[in-house]
Design a protein around this motif. Sequence first.
Motif, PDB file in Angstrom:
ATOM      1  N   TYR A 161      46.678  34.658  38.121  1.00  0.00           N
ATOM      2  CA  TYR A 161      46.140  36.019  38.258  1.00  0.00           C
ATOM      3  C   TYR A 161      46.390  36.723  36.950  1.00  0.00           C
ATOM      4  O   TYR A 161      47.426  36.543  36.315  1.00  0.00           O
ATOM      5  CB  TYR A 161      46.756  36.755  39.448  1.00  0.00           C
ATOM      6  CG  TYR A 161      48.259  36.788  39.501  1.00  0.00           C
ATOM      7  CD1 TYR A 161      48.988  35.706  39.983  1.00  0.00           C
ATOM      8  CD2 TYR A 161      48.962  37.911  39.062  1.00  0.00           C
ATOM      9  CE1 TYR A 161      50.383  35.735  40.021  1.00  0.00           C
ATOM     10  CE2 TYR A 161      50.348  37.954  39.114  1.00  0.00           C
ATOM     11  CZ  TYR A 161      51.053  36.858  39.594  1.00  0.00           C
ATOM     12  OH  TYR A 161      52.420  36.878  39.637  1.00  0.00           O
ATOM     13  N   ARG A 162      45.389  37.512  36.556  1.00  0.00           N
ATOM     14  CA  ARG A 162      45.456  38.167  35.248  1.00  0.00           C
ATOM     15  C   ARG A 162      44.411  39.261  35.201  1.00  0.00           C
ATOM     16  O   ARG A 162      43.531  39.328  36.069  1.00  0.00           O
ATOM     17  CB  ARG A 162      45.171  37.153  34.130  1.00  0.00           C
ATOM     18  CG  ARG A 162      43.851  36.416  34.298  1.00  0.00           C
ATOM     19  CD  ARG A 162      43.782  35.180  33.390  1.00  0.00           C
ATOM     20  NE  ARG A 162      42.787  34.225  33.874  1.00  0.00           N
ATOM     21  CZ  ARG A 162      41.496  34.287  33.596  1.00  0.00           C
ATOM     22  NH1 ARG A 162      41.030  35.254  32.828  1.00  0.00           N
ATOM     23  NH2 ARG A 162      40.670  33.394  34.078  1.00  0.00           N
ATOM     24  N   ASP A 173      41.120  48.389  34.631  1.00  0.00           N
ATOM     25  CA  ASP A 173      41.187  46.922  34.561  1.00  0.00           C
ATOM     26  C   ASP A 173      40.604  46.313  35.833  1.00  0.00           C
ATOM     27  O   ASP A 173      40.370  47.009  36.834  1.00  0.00           O
ATOM     28  CB  ASP A 173      42.650  46.451  34.456  1.00  0.00           C
ATOM     29  CG  ASP A 173      43.224  46.615  33.064  1.00  0.00           C
ATOM     30  OD1 ASP A 173      42.438  46.863  32.123  1.00  0.00           O
ATOM     31  OD2 ASP A 173      44.453  46.520  32.931  1.00  0.00           O
ATOM     32  N   ALA A 174      40.420  45.032  35.775  1.00  0.00           N
ATOM     33  CA  ALA A 174      40.155  44.262  36.998  1.00  0.00           C
ATOM     34  C   ALA A 174      41.182  43.145  37.041  1.00  0.00           C
ATOM     35  O   ALA A 174      41.457  42.507  36.026  1.00  0.00           O
ATOM     36  CB  ALA A 174      38.745  43.698  36.996  1.00  0.00           C
ATOM     37  N   LEU A 175      41.750  42.940  38.214  1.00  0.00           N
ATOM     38  CA  LEU A 175      42.709  41.849  38.391  1.00  0.00           C
ATOM     39  C   LEU A 175      41.956  40.648  38.938  1.00  0.00           C
ATOM     40  O   LEU A 175      41.324  40.733  40.001  1.00  0.00           O
ATOM     41  CB  LEU A 175      43.810  42.244  39.374  1.00  0.00           C
ATOM     42  CG  LEU A 175      44.831  41.134  39.660  1.00  0.00           C
ATOM     43  CD1 LEU A 175      45.736  40.920  38.447  1.00  0.00           C
ATOM     44  CD2 LEU A 175      45.653  41.449  40.898  1.00  0.00           C
ATOM     45  N   ARG A 176      41.982  39.583  38.195  1.00  0.00           N
ATOM     46  CA  ARG A 176      41.323  38.357  38.663  1.00  0.00           C
ATOM     47  C   ARG A 176      42.355  37.444  39.316  1.00  0.00           C
ATOM     48  O   ARG A 176      43.351  37.070  38.693  1.00  0.00           O
ATOM     49  CB  ARG A 176      40.640  37.619  37.515  1.00  0.00           C
ATOM     50  CG  ARG A 176      40.047  36.260  37.933  1.00  0.00           C
ATOM     51  CD  ARG A 176      39.083  35.751  36.911  1.00  0.00           C
ATOM     52  NE  ARG A 176      37.910  36.636  36.818  1.00  0.00           N
ATOM     53  CZ  ARG A 176      36.978  36.529  35.864  1.00  0.00           C
ATOM     54  NH1 ARG A 176      37.080  35.587  34.938  1.00  0.00           N
ATOM     55  NH2 ARG A 176      35.955  37.354  35.846  1.00  0.00           N
ATOM     56  N   PRO A 208      55.426  34.109  40.333  1.00  0.00           N
ATOM     57  CA  PRO A 208      55.637  33.402  39.063  1.00  0.00           C
ATOM     58  C   PRO A 208      55.692  34.321  37.856  1.00  0.00           C
ATOM     59  O   PRO A 208      56.271  33.971  36.832  1.00  0.00           O
ATOM     60  CB  PRO A 208      54.428  32.464  38.980  1.00  0.00           C
ATOM     61  CG  PRO A 208      53.376  33.138  39.779  1.00  0.00           C
ATOM     62  CD  PRO A 208      54.083  33.876  40.881  1.00  0.00           C
ATOM     63  N   LYS A 209      55.063  35.506  37.961  1.00  0.00           N
ATOM     64  CA  LYS A 209      55.036  36.399  36.798  1.00  0.00           C
ATOM     65  C   LYS A 209      54.622  37.789  37.256  1.00  0.00           C
ATOM     66  O   LYS A 209      54.138  37.966  38.392  1.00  0.00           O
ATOM     67  CB  LYS A 209      54.039  35.889  35.757  1.00  0.00           C
ATOM     68  CG  LYS A 209      52.605  35.847  36.257  1.00  0.00           C
ATOM     69  CD  LYS A 209      51.649  35.304  35.205  1.00  0.00           C
ATOM     70  CE  LYS A 209      50.223  35.246  35.756  1.00  0.00           C
ATOM     71  NZ  LYS A 209      49.270  34.697  34.772  1.00  0.00           N
ATOM     72  N   VAL A 210      54.824  38.732  36.382  1.00  0.00           N
ATOM     73  CA  VAL A 210      54.370  40.100  36.642  1.00  0.00           C
ATOM     74  C   VAL A 210      53.277  40.415  35.630  1.00  0.00           C
ATOM     75  O   VAL A 210      53.456  40.219  34.427  1.00  0.00           O
ATOM     76  CB  VAL A 210      55.515  41.120  36.502  1.00  0.00           C
ATOM     77  CG1 VAL A 210      54.984  42.535  36.705  1.00  0.00           C
ATOM     78  CG2 VAL A 210      56.617  40.815  37.504  1.00  0.00           C
ATOM     79  N   VAL A 211      52.159  40.861  36.130  1.00  0.00           N
ATOM     80  CA  VAL A 211      51.039  41.222  35.264  1.00  0.00           C
ATOM     81  C   VAL A 211      50.913  42.745  35.235  1.00  0.00           C
ATOM     82  O   VAL A 211      50.852  43.381  36.292  1.00  0.00           O
ATOM     83  CB  VAL A 211      49.727  40.594  35.782  1.00  0.00           C
ATOM     84  CG1 VAL A 211      48.532  41.125  34.999  1.00  0.00           C
ATOM     85  CG2 VAL A 211      49.794  39.071  35.671  1.00  0.00           C
ATOM     86  N   ASN A 212      50.910  43.302  34.031  1.00  0.00           N
ATOM     87  CA  ASN A 212      50.715  44.738  33.901  1.00  0.00           C
ATOM     88  C   ASN A 212      49.231  45.065  33.985  1.00  0.00           C
ATOM     89  O   ASN A 212      48.403  44.419  33.318  1.00  0.00           O
ATOM     90  CB  ASN A 212      51.260  45.225  32.548  1.00  0.00           C
ATOM     91  CG  ASN A 212      52.773  45.181  32.517  1.00  0.00           C
ATOM     92  OD1 ASN A 212      53.439  45.348  33.540  1.00  0.00           O
ATOM     93  ND2 ASN A 212      53.331  44.948  31.340  1.00  0.00           N
ATOM     94  N   VAL A 213      48.908  46.027  34.809  1.00  0.00           N
ATOM     95  CA  VAL A 213      47.508  46.446  34.940  1.00  0.00           C
ATOM     96  C   VAL A 213      47.436  47.947  34.734  1.00  0.00           C
ATOM     97  O   VAL A 213      48.418  48.664  34.922  1.00  0.00           O
ATOM     98  CB  VAL A 213      46.942  46.075  36.331  1.00  0.00           C
ATOM     99  CG1 VAL A 213      46.969  44.574  36.551  1.00  0.00           C
ATOM    100  CG2 VAL A 213      47.707  46.783  37.446  1.00  0.00           C
ATOM    101  N   ALA A 222      53.960  41.311  42.123  1.00  0.00           N
ATOM    102  CA  ALA A 222      53.215  40.442  41.203  1.00  0.00           C
ATOM    103  C   ALA A 222      52.524  41.236  40.111  1.00  0.00           C
ATOM    104  O   ALA A 222      52.228  40.694  39.044  1.00  0.00           O
ATOM    105  CB  ALA A 222      52.187  39.619  41.971  1.00  0.00           C
ATOM    106  N   ILE A 265      50.334  40.843  45.796  1.00  0.00           N
ATOM    107  CA  ILE A 265      48.960  40.355  45.903  1.00  0.00           C
ATOM    108  C   ILE A 265      48.910  39.177  46.882  1.00  0.00           C
ATOM    109  O   ILE A 265      49.920  38.526  47.155  1.00  0.00           O
ATOM    110  CB  ILE A 265      48.372  39.907  44.538  1.00  0.00           C
ATOM    111  CG1 ILE A 265      49.155  38.704  43.989  1.00  0.00           C
ATOM    112  CG2 ILE A 265      48.367  41.052  43.545  1.00  0.00           C
ATOM    113  CD1 ILE A 265      48.476  38.053  42.780  1.00  0.00           C
TER     114      ILE A 265
END
Lengths: 189, 120
Positions: free
Chosen positions: B117-118, A65-68, A56-61, A168, A145
């Motif tokens: 997710y974040r 960081d911690a990915l929840r 659904p989206k791409v999260v930049n890390v 992701a 993920i």
Amino acid sequence: MATKIIALELGPQAYYPAGWYQDPATGQWYYYDEEGRRYVYVAGLLYPAVVWWPTPKVVNVKHGDALRIEVSFNYSGPAKTCKLRGEIGQKSVFNSFDNIVSVDTLAFTLAESYTPQPYNKSVDIPILVKPAAAGQLEGGKYYAIAARLIDGISLEEGKTGSGALNDAIFVVTAAPTFSDFKITDYKVA
Amino acid sequence: MARYAEIVEMVAPDKAAAGSVVSVEVKIKNIWTSQVHIYCGAVLDSHTRFIDWQDAWVGPGQVQSFYGSFVMPGQVTINAYSYYEAMDGVYSDDWKSKVVKLIELAPGFSEFVIADYRTV
């Protein structure tokens, strides 16, 4: 060995009786076990095939960081203790999910229930980027993920675990750098 | 064989979940030619009474229902009894039994999704 010709496409909704199948378009061999899990046959080995869900989206890390990963699921049955596992990995050439990092939550208990009860759980995965953390993620790359329940629970996509979300997350390059190192003082202690 | 108060039916589920409330209906028919004062009692496994000495005057040929419920403890046997009142006392007349089995719970998971997710 009974060979069956696979029909249409291999999708998450499809059910195939246990046995060997061949994709007529690609010649690729697959094996379905008695529980409906699909495996890819490559060079004499079977690799668990993962169902890839739309991302659904791409999260930049970035490093530190911690990915929840937050999940929801329903459960009915006797009280059961399990854990949630969050995973970061990559899509292999065999279409399998190659795990790179995984984190398990503390054990939690699903209450006894005769009707499906909704649960929301989350797991935090620390983002450790090379070269600060050897063997972990690399900057400038996309990763997939996935999440699943573990501890005596077999993976069934859509029931006890997710499919994998390809690309992701994107690891932003932020290599740890040191600077301005100096001895600020020295004296007899 | 009943003389006055025949238990014609005991309505209870064949299976129930542990901890659930099980409702029971005992239907007793007056098989005598005139009105009879009928009593009903029902117990779990012969020791826990959940229909406790309910009574009714029932006309000839009529069926009277008596109701009770209990919390399902595990597999149980329900025993229901009918009694009739005579000039010199109350007498036992009929008996019916039924087993209520326990529904076994099987684990069932569904609708597992990654909701979000974040970074945190």
